[in-house]
Write a protein that holds these residues in place. Structure first.
Motif, mmCIF file in Angstrom:
data_model
loop_
_atom_site.group_PDB
_atom_site.id
_atom_site.type_symbol
_atom_site.label_atom_id
_atom_site.label_comp_id
_atom_site.label_asym_id
_atom_site.label_seq_id
_atom_site.Cartn_x
_atom_site.Cartn_y
_atom_site.Cartn_z
ATOM 1 N N HIS A 225 -19.016 -28.211 -39.960
ATOM 2 C CA HIS A 225 -18.625 -27.765 -38.610
ATOM 3 C C HIS A 225 -17.851 -28.893 -37.956
ATOM 4 O O HIS A 225 -18.401 -29.989 -37.773
ATOM 5 N N LYS B 229 -15.055 -30.329 -34.869
ATOM 6 C CA LYS B 229 -14.423 -30.132 -33.560
ATOM 7 C C LYS B 229 -12.965 -29.732 -33.761
ATOM 8 O O LYS B 229 -12.359 -30.038 -34.787
ATOM 9 N N ASN B 230 -12.428 -29.096 -32.760
ATOM 10 C CA ASN B 230 -11.046 -28.623 -32.836
ATOM 11 C C ASN B 230 -10.078 -29.775 -32.538
ATOM 12 O O ASN B 230 -9.447 -29.820 -31.483
ATOM 13 N N GLN B 231 -10.015 -30.718 -33.460
ATOM 14 C CA GLN B 231 -9.185 -31.907 -33.239
ATOM 15 C C GLN B 231 -8.584 -32.342 -34.571
ATOM 16 O O GLN B 231 -9.320 -32.641 -35.521
ATOM 17 N N PHE C 57 -14.072 -23.035 -42.470
ATOM 18 C CA PHE C 57 -13.717 -24.417 -42.097
ATOM 19 C C PHE C 57 -12.640 -25.008 -43.000
ATOM 20 O O PHE C 57 -12.100 -26.072 -42.712
ATOM 21 N N SER D 132 -10.022 -24.688 -40.544
ATOM 22 C CA SER D 132 -10.233 -25.148 -39.167
ATOM 23 C C SER D 132 -10.659 -26.609 -39.072
ATOM 24 O O SER D 132 -10.952 -27.104 -37.983
ATOM 25 N N SER D 133 -10.695 -27.324 -40.204
ATOM 26 C CA SER D 133 -11.055 -28.744 -40.141
ATOM 27 C C SER D 133 -9.882 -29.544 -39.563
ATOM 28 O O SER D 133 -8.811 -29.006 -39.331
ATOM 29 N N GLY D 134 -10.114 -30.821 -39.356
ATOM 30 C CA GLY D 134 -9.060 -31.678 -38.804
ATOM 31 C C GLY D 134 -7.956 -31.985 -39.790
ATOM 32 O O GLY D 134 -6.831 -32.320 -39.394
ATOM 33 N N GLY E 230 -12.838 -33.864 -40.696
ATOM 34 C CA GLY E 230 -12.623 -33.699 -39.273
ATOM 35 C C GLY E 230 -13.689 -34.417 -38.464
ATOM 36 O O GLY E 230 -14.552 -35.111 -39.013
ATOM 37 N N ASP F 67 -19.009 -31.694 -35.755
ATOM 38 C CA ASP F 67 -19.604 -30.945 -34.656
ATOM 39 C C ASP F 67 -21.033 -30.537 -35.037
ATOM 40 O O ASP F 67 -21.542 -29.512 -34.570
#
Lengths: 248, 248
Positions: free
Chosen positions: B18, B20-22, B70, B73-75, B164, B167
């Protein structure tokens, strides 16, 4: 640029091949093994084992196979083992079909797990001021290593790791430039000019280094090893299949 | 007991799923790649490449293959590639026989090199407070990954690495006890009692963890994955050979 002690270690790795005559303590060995244990593994299957080779006769025979005397004179010698035997044991207990353990996917998973854990050992060792070298050369005679270490079917020696207190500090060996090994989204074929520049860098490195200096470019190095391989090593697929790997 | 920050990292690894959106900065990505570059490689042949997957459509398709959202959606998303194509290019320039690059030994060397460099990336990421997970699941459809990333013959996707800003902070997942994975001099077959004790440890871990808790022992886990494998994954040897690996 980001920096911290771990990054400094990782970006300043050099293989160490000359060790002081000092064995690793049991405590240090235990710490290295904890780093190996904690490493990610494929599907949490932990498909590797580690053998500490401490017997003088075994070490001598492994040194003969690798051709490197430091195989027996380092502070400690590990052999990383790809291991589907433990899973097979669990399958046999339950009287279950174990054929999947022999396929290419599970074979790669076991080799990956052993390599990942091995790299953690190298990094852990370096963080304690130790030096290490990975010994792919145990595969000069994989069958003999299998016999020496009593490796059953569904296990295979991946590489050795010789570790000890460094008795040298070699210069950093220049790596391929990033543009030759890293791409965005799609693979890029090598670029002649990039290889030309890297050839010059490597030629200069070999000419200037303190020991074993020679005239050799990167292309020379690659071409040499493309033309000659120890016979038993080039026939390793036979041994892999005998051990039950890459069967289908 | 030995300790330092690097050892603490290595002995406290947990995979992070999980994020963060970064996105990772270019500087951080460059640092991770430097750690990969500096890693030991088989006979200094550097037989790996790294692909940064940044294209949204490619990421979506890789997420479909792995089944893990993910993945996209990972960094940052790397794919580690076993690579004998660079050596083949050098051989072709010199009009030399390149058949050795296809044998089992050189195939294993390329997969080892990619795995070793991948583990350096994971450790480097964690040293910067990032989290990572290794995605062997890209091999659920190796051929599609090959097509998506334009991987030529003598290259192969080994695993992905999603990285990433974490989270979540999952508990440490208990590993097989050391006596089950480490031996002196000779391989030891698994011990039923050791596995019994580890089964209990894992059952307790799965029951107590915050998310995705369930009733499962280690043996359950191993037995389940011994009986079912995605069809394309269990036929990966066909794809390996099509790509020119493990030919002999």
């Amino acid at each position: 640029m980001e920096n911290n002690k771990t990054l400094h270690l990782l970006t300043h790795h050099r293989s160490i091949r000359h060790f002081k005559n000092q064995a690793l303590s049991a405590d240090v060995i235990h710490t290295l093994l904890e780093a190996a244990q904690r490493t990610s593994s494929s599907m949490f299957m932990q498909q590797f084992s580690v053998i500490s080779v401490t017997d003088a006769n075994l070490k001598k025979q492994l040194a003969d196979i690798t051709t490197y005397p430091f195989t027996k004179s380092s502070g400690h010698l590990f052999v990383m083992v790809a291991d589907q035997r433990r899973n097979e044991f669990i399958g046999q207990e339950a009287d279950t079909d174990t054929h999947l353990l022999h396929d290419g996917d599970r074979s790669l998973a076991a080799f990956d797990d052993a390599a990942l854990a091995g790299q953690s050992i190298v990094t852990a060792a370096e963080s304690m001021g130790l030096g290490a070298v990975i010994l792919g050369s145990i595969l000069n005679d994989a069958q003999q290593v299998i016999d020496l270490l009593h490796l059953p079917k569904l296990t295979f020696p991946v590489f050795g790791i010789a570790i000890g207190y460094p008795d040298e500090k070699p210069n950093l060996k220049p790596r391929l430039p990033l543009e030759a090994v890293h791409f965005d989204n799609y693979y890029q074929d090598p670029d002649k000019k990039t290889l030309d520049a890297y050839d010059q860098t490597i030629e200069k490195y070999y000419a200037q280094r303190g020991t074993n200096n020679r005239v050799e470019t990167y292309r020379h190095h690659i071409l040499h090893d493309m033309q000659v391989s120890p016979q038993k090593r080039s026939q390793i697929l036979i041994v892999l299949k005998q051990q039950g790997f890459f069967e289908n």
